[in-house]
Design an enzyme around this catalytic site. Structure first.
Site, PDB file in Angstrom:
ATOM      1  N   SER A   6       1.030  -1.034   0.140  1.00 49.05           N
ATOM      2  CA  SER A   6       0.131  -0.002  -0.042  1.00 49.05           C
ATOM      3  C   SER A   6       0.835   1.312  -0.115  1.00 49.05           C
ATOM      4  O   SER A   6       1.742   1.482   0.919  1.00 49.05           O
ATOM      5  CB  SER A   6      -0.792  -0.078   1.172  1.00 49.05           C
ATOM      6  OG  SER A   6      -1.529  -1.194   1.349  1.00 49.05           O
ATOM      7  N   LYS A  31      -7.557   1.787  -2.406  1.00 46.96           N
ATOM      8  CA  LYS A  31      -7.022   1.291  -1.201  1.00 46.96           C
ATOM      9  C   LYS A  31      -6.917   2.405   0.002  1.00 46.96           C
ATOM     10  O   LYS A  31      -7.349   2.186   1.187  1.00 46.96           O
ATOM     11  CB  LYS A  31      -5.484   0.653  -1.197  1.00 46.96           C
ATOM     12  CG  LYS A  31      -4.519   0.306  -0.081  1.00 46.96           C
ATOM     13  CD  LYS A  31      -5.460  -0.904   0.642  1.00 46.96           C
ATOM     14  CE  LYS A  31      -4.591  -1.101   1.838  1.00 46.96           C
ATOM     15  NZ  LYS A  31      -5.267  -2.218   2.734  1.00 46.96           N
TER      16      LYS A  31
HETATM   17  P1  NAD Z   1       5.933  -6.304   7.417  1.00 43.82           P
HETATM   18  O1  NAD Z   1       6.524  -5.067   8.031  1.00 43.82           O
HETATM   19  O2  NAD Z   1       5.284  -7.472   8.335  1.00 43.82           O
HETATM   20  O3  NAD Z   1       6.629  -7.093   6.231  1.00 43.82           O
HETATM   21  C1  NAD Z   1       7.306  -6.346   5.297  1.00 43.82           C
HETATM   22  C2  NAD Z   1       8.528  -7.134   4.579  1.00 43.82           C
HETATM   23  O4  NAD Z   1       9.142  -6.291   3.648  1.00 43.82           O
HETATM   24  C3  NAD Z   1       9.230  -7.390   5.649  1.00 43.82           C
HETATM   25  O5  NAD Z   1       9.690  -8.980   5.589  1.00 43.82           O
HETATM   26  C4  NAD Z   1      10.675  -6.840   5.242  1.00 43.82           C
HETATM   27  O6  NAD Z   1      11.910  -7.796   5.106  1.00 43.82           O
HETATM   28  C5  NAD Z   1      10.669  -6.480   3.636  1.00 43.82           C
HETATM   29  N1  NAD Z   1      11.146  -5.439   2.973  1.00 43.82           N
HETATM   30  C6  NAD Z   1      11.219  -4.358   3.597  1.00 43.82           C
HETATM   31  N2  NAD Z   1      12.405  -3.569   2.653  1.00 43.82           N
HETATM   32  C7  NAD Z   1      12.928  -4.479   2.168  1.00 43.82           C
HETATM   33  C8  NAD Z   1      13.984  -4.443   1.058  1.00 43.82           C
HETATM   34  N3  NAD Z   1      14.753  -3.484   0.879  1.00 43.82           N
HETATM   35  N4  NAD Z   1      14.293  -5.803   0.489  1.00 43.82           N
HETATM   36  C9  NAD Z   1      13.515  -6.855   0.699  1.00 43.82           C
HETATM   37  N5  NAD Z   1      12.599  -6.859   1.491  1.00 43.82           N
HETATM   38  C10 NAD Z   1      12.344  -5.587   2.171  1.00 43.82           C
HETATM   39  O7  NAD Z   1       4.737  -5.501   6.732  1.00 43.82           O
HETATM   40  P2  NAD Z   1       3.115  -6.253   6.239  1.00 43.82           P
HETATM   41  O8  NAD Z   1       1.961  -6.127   7.606  1.00 43.82           O
HETATM   42  O9  NAD Z   1       3.236  -7.316   5.381  1.00 43.82           O
HETATM   43  O10 NAD Z   1       2.798  -5.187   5.225  1.00 43.82           O
HETATM   44  C11 NAD Z   1       3.229  -5.006   3.847  1.00 43.82           C
HETATM   45  C12 NAD Z   1       2.326  -4.056   2.993  1.00 43.82           C
HETATM   46  O11 NAD Z   1       1.086  -4.632   2.923  1.00 43.82           O
HETATM   47  C13 NAD Z   1       2.137  -2.611   3.574  1.00 43.82           C
HETATM   48  O12 NAD Z   1       2.206  -1.678   2.471  1.00 43.82           O
HETATM   49  C14 NAD Z   1       0.888  -2.715   4.168  1.00 43.82           C
HETATM   50  O13 NAD Z   1       0.397  -1.414   4.294  1.00 43.82           O
HETATM   51  C15 NAD Z   1       0.070  -3.620   3.588  1.00 43.82           C
HETATM   52  N6  NAD Z   1      -1.021  -4.221   4.081  1.00 43.82           N
HETATM   53  C16 NAD Z   1      -0.810  -4.923   5.300  1.00 43.82           C
HETATM   54  C17 NAD Z   1      -1.950  -5.645   5.919  1.00 43.82           C
HETATM   55  C18 NAD Z   1      -1.775  -6.227   7.264  1.00 43.82           C
HETATM   56  O14 NAD Z   1      -2.790  -6.547   7.857  1.00 43.82           O
HETATM   57  N7  NAD Z   1      -0.669  -6.454   7.946  1.00 43.82           N
HETATM   58  C19 NAD Z   1      -3.259  -5.662   5.296  1.00 43.82           C
HETATM   59  C20 NAD Z   1      -3.377  -4.947   4.199  1.00 43.82           C
HETATM   60  C21 NAD Z   1      -2.237  -4.294   3.567  1.00 43.82           C
END
Ligand code: NAD
Length: 297
Positions: free
Chosen positions: A100, A175
């Site tokens: 997002s 979104k």
């Molecule tokens: P999270 O922090 O759990 O995971 C993010 C991942 O990105 C991590 O594993 C990290 O290692 C990886 N990452 C970051 N920088 C990196 C890089 N330079 N190289 C490789 N990997 C990298 O976050 P999440 O909760 O999984 O959310 C991810 C996205 O999905 C966000 O944009 C969030 O807004 C969206 N989202 C989350 C949810 C939820 O309920 N958690 C729901 C809908 C949407």
């Protein structure tokens, strides 16, 4: 592309990326992943995927690259530069960013990728961690119809409601609206919880009957136990919802749309984060209401 399933590279194996990539593996896709945490790479390998040592290694042979990282700066970091996706994926690949992020970042990425012969879809999701695990996400997509059609079988392994919303960036705009609705909904539920408890009503009974009427919502269904048990393990972190309230506030200003209630809830999310609760689930908005109502939490 041949009849064989496309080869997938998955970048970003966090709360959402891990279960989503595992659903693709279960559906028969060959998934090679890269993320920053070693334990998440081991989890991917244990699920039948391949752990890569870098973005370049992960994307080199991929037909489709999927990204699921926190926010715009991370999408730019993994996409651009000599070690990024655009330099290392093959021409003709499809890049699907499911993070997002701001609509402008998605539009910019699509333009930059076009110069490399890489097609892009923005495809953020709603449904939370549970929706990711259960493969019932709502997926809002921006980009070209032909690319959407090609990606559809992949989306069907991840979600249930899959809609092409318009050109590049449109998925992100939808979104942003989603995050506005969810935040305001959680805030209303949190206020109701504090009001009900202070009134001495059985909270469990109250939430059950409320959820059967017009006040019912997916938020109330999914977050009911968080409220009842004060369980704020994420889920969806306040830090990420703070990011999303910034995106929707900015996007609305750009088009001259007023979000008066959204602006207040954005401030409450920011305040909760400033008080050290940024790592908690967004249902922790309950804590903000409790503090405003005199509780020491
Ligand atoms: P999270 O922090 O759990 O995971 C993010 C991942 O990105 C991590 O594993 C990290 O290692 C990886 N990452 C970051 N920088 C990196 C890089 N330079 N190289 C490789 N990997 C990298 O976050 P999440 O909760 O999984 O959310 C991810 C996205 O999905 C966000 O944009 C969030 O807004 C969206 N989202 C989350 C949810 C939820 O309920 N958690 C729901 C809908 C949407």
């Amino acid at each position: 592309m041949s009849n064989a399933l496309p080869k997938i590279a998955w970048i970003g194996l966090g709360i959402m990326g891990s279960p989503m990539s595992e659903n693709l593996i279960k559906a028969g896709y060959d998934v090679t992943g890269f993320t920053l945490e070693q334990d998440k790479l081991e989890r991917l390998a244990a699920a039948g995927g391949t752990a890569a040592g870098s973005i370049a290694e992960a994307v080199r042979d991929a037909d489709v690259v999927i990204t699921m990282v926190p926010a715009s700066p991370q999408v730019e970091a993994i996409s651009y530069g000599p070690d990024g996706i655009l330099e290392n994926a093959r021409s003709g690949a499809l890049l699907i960013d499911m993070s997002s992020i701001t609509p402008q970042t998605s539009v910019g990425l699509a333009k930059a990728a076009k110069d490399k012969g890489i097609r892009v879809l923005d495809a953020p999701v709603s449904g939370g961690e549970a929706g990711a695990i259960e493969a019932v996400l709502s997926i809002m997509v921006g980009g070209e119809q032909a690319d959407f059609d090609q990606a559809k079988p992949i989306f069907e392994a991840l979600g249930k409601t899959i809609v092409l919303c318009g050109p590049h960036g449109s998925g992100q705009t939808v979104k942003a609206a989603n995050q506005l609705i969810v935040a305001v909904n959680i805030q209303a539920c949190a206020e109701a919880v504090v009001f009900l408890e202070k009134s001495g009503v059985d909270l469990q009974a109250a939430l059950d009957v409320l959820n059967g009427g017009l006040a019912g919502s997916t938020v109330l269904t999914r977050k009911r136990d968080n409220f009842l048990n004060r369980d704020f393990k994420p889920g969806f972190r306040i830090d990420l919802h703070h990011k999303d309230m910034g995106i929707v506030t900015d996007a609305a200003r750009n088009v001259g749309a007023a979000l008066p209630v959204g602006a207040v809830v954005a401030q409450l999310v920011a305040s909760l984060r400033a008080q050290g609760d940024g790592g908690l689930d967004h249902s922790a908005l309950l804590r903000a209401v409790e503090r405003l109502s005199g509780a020491q939490v």
